[in-house]
Design an enzyme around this catalytic site. Sequence first.
Site, mmCIF file in Angstrom:
data_model
loop_
_atom_site.group_PDB
_atom_site.id
_atom_site.type_symbol
_atom_site.label_atom_id
_atom_site.label_comp_id
_atom_site.label_asym_id
_atom_site.label_seq_id
_atom_site.Cartn_x
_atom_site.Cartn_y
_atom_site.Cartn_z
ATOM 1 N N GLY A 104 3.194 6.075 -1.763
ATOM 2 C CA GLY A 104 2.544 6.555 -2.968
ATOM 3 C C GLY A 104 1.488 7.541 -2.575
ATOM 4 O O GLY A 104 1.574 8.149 -1.514
ATOM 5 N N CYS A 105 0.481 7.677 -3.387
ATOM 6 C CA CYS A 105 -0.532 8.663 -3.041
ATOM 7 C C CYS A 105 -1.867 7.978 -2.909
ATOM 8 O O CYS A 105 -2.028 6.853 -3.312
ATOM 9 C CB CYS A 105 -0.580 9.743 -4.091
ATOM 10 S SG CYS A 105 0.904 10.715 -4.018
ATOM 11 N N ILE A 106 -2.773 8.703 -2.303
ATOM 12 C CA ILE A 106 -3.994 8.018 -1.905
ATOM 13 C C ILE A 106 -5.198 8.518 -2.696
ATOM 14 O O ILE A 106 -5.416 9.668 -2.870
ATOM 15 C CB ILE A 106 -4.259 8.196 -0.392
ATOM 16 C CG1 ILE A 106 -3.005 7.774 0.381
ATOM 17 C CG2 ILE A 106 -5.407 7.336 0.038
ATOM 18 C CD1 ILE A 106 -2.095 8.845 0.778
#
Lengths: 106, 416
Positions: A104-106
Amino acid sequence: MLTKTLAGTTVEVNDEGFFVDADQWTEDMAPELAEEIGVPTPLTDQHWVVLKYMRSEYFEKGTGPTVRKLGKASGVTTKELFKLFPKGPAKQAALCAGIPKPRGCI
Amino acid sequence: MSDLKKLVILGAGTGGTLAANRLRKKYKRDKLQIDIVDQNNQHVYQPGLLFIPFGLTDPDDIVRKRDRQLHKGINYHQTAISSVDVDANSVSLEDGSSLQYDVLLIATGAVLQPEETEGLTGPGWMETVFTFYDMEGSTALAEKFDDFESGHLVINVIDMPIKCPVAPLEFAFLADWYFTDKGVRDDVKITYVTPLDGAFTKPTASATLSSLLEEKNIDLVTEFNTGEVDGEACKLIGYDGTEIDFDIAVVIPLHGGAEYVNNSPDLGDELGFIPTDNATLQSKVRPNIFVLGDAADLPASKAGSVTHFEGEVLVENMERFLDGREPDVEFDGHANCFIETGFSKALLIDFNYENEPVTGHYPGLIGLPLLKESRANHLGKLMFQSFYWHGLLPGRDIPGIGPNMPKSGKKQPVSS
Ligand SMILES: Cc1cc2nc3c(=O)[nH]c(=O)nc-3n(C[C@H](O)[C@H](O)[C@H](O)COP(=O)(O)OP(=O)(O)OC[C@H]3O[C@@H](n4cnc5c(N)ncnc54)[C@H](O)[C@@H]3O)c2cc1C
């Protein structure tokens, strides 16, 4: 590490059911995985377009794509993606495609 | 033959400005010519946007002239970038001119793309549906909040990646404080709606932040995938048909790379971000293109602190490149974020590509408490604005703090 048996073969999965080693996956495991997590079966050609894209992205980038990338790059619109994988395309497609949980993204 | 090299920097925001200033200090003008391009002359201290809706900051306090932040000997061009030709080493500008480069630094950040979500900019936009991610939205929201005393406030992140992923949570915490302070908190319901499976991406921090939401009586809806925003009927509509009603929706729109990236063959990925080496910050597009800040496709937070830590690594690698050596100094993905939690307190998180945020102290055994609310962290967040203009942008180092993440002072999580 947890294991489970799919299409007669034992594979390693994490506590959410994601594959640990993408190389343990074979195409004949996908329908069984789909059924388990509520992806409508039988899997259609469009499902397969997405699953193949997931795997190629994973092997190239080291993580599965987000829904947005999937929508832009796989040729299947985001709306359609949610019909194919109703509980979230990024996660459900990753699970069926036998790749680890996308970062996913951070 | 002259050995003057030409560097062109795209974007004079956080990253472009700090890199230009650091490189100007390093190189004589007859060795390196530095040209920098930005579309406007308003440098916004973006973390300040969070405070405007709550009357804690005035818009004027967070904007300065861009060119005034640049050291002497840097050529500032105020015009939009139209495209980059990576084979011809040339940048086309909207004013009709073009710039040739030996080395290019891309620092054009991320743009908001509200029009990519059905209905978001339709009826109700800036009336019932807002964002605080730009100046227009956060000032409109300040006005709206002035006479809002009861109803349902919904905060919705459409999808990742976004700038400063903790900012929407901070917004929820500050809203809780703001309406409590106004004496109407019992009449204002606050809900935080996210596509993630928890309050935040990283497990330990996510657990702490979830319990804070609960303590503050903010409802959390996870795995909600917004397909449409209807500002007239006041509903968020998920791709699966679920609906969430609101009186005010504060939406964080989708983000993408700057528009010119899509007009430049081979430059960006599907979202307009530039494929970049995680460690060296050299682009994967061409060896003479480097990337700094939000414009890169790195698996790191899109944050000013990350851009700042990247800056030191970038400058060293660019120097190596200009000398004809391999860029081999490595960035570890270090991010350091204060999370404002309201009532003059804040949390601090510190992490990198490999290590998730944990408890302990920063930068060492004696320091600010990590993942724990404190007044000291709140003061740290407030002080950061002054450091931004006077330390970070001019390219000064913080004594005792290098680019990479410190490990001493941290409690390591028990691995599961
Ligand atoms: C609400 C909010 C809160 C935040 N809070 C924090 C925080 O608390 N801590 C933190 O560390 N970070 C925070 N950030 C994130 C931080 O502001 C950014 O990560 C940082 O500014 C990124 O720097 P950058 O140089 O990559 O991009 P920017 O500083 O955004 O600069 C990009 C520049 O490129 C220019 N540009 C773009 N396209 C073109 C074009 N076509 N032509 C010419 N110029 C162009 C733009 O005008 C802009 O000046 C926050 C951001 C927001 C929105």
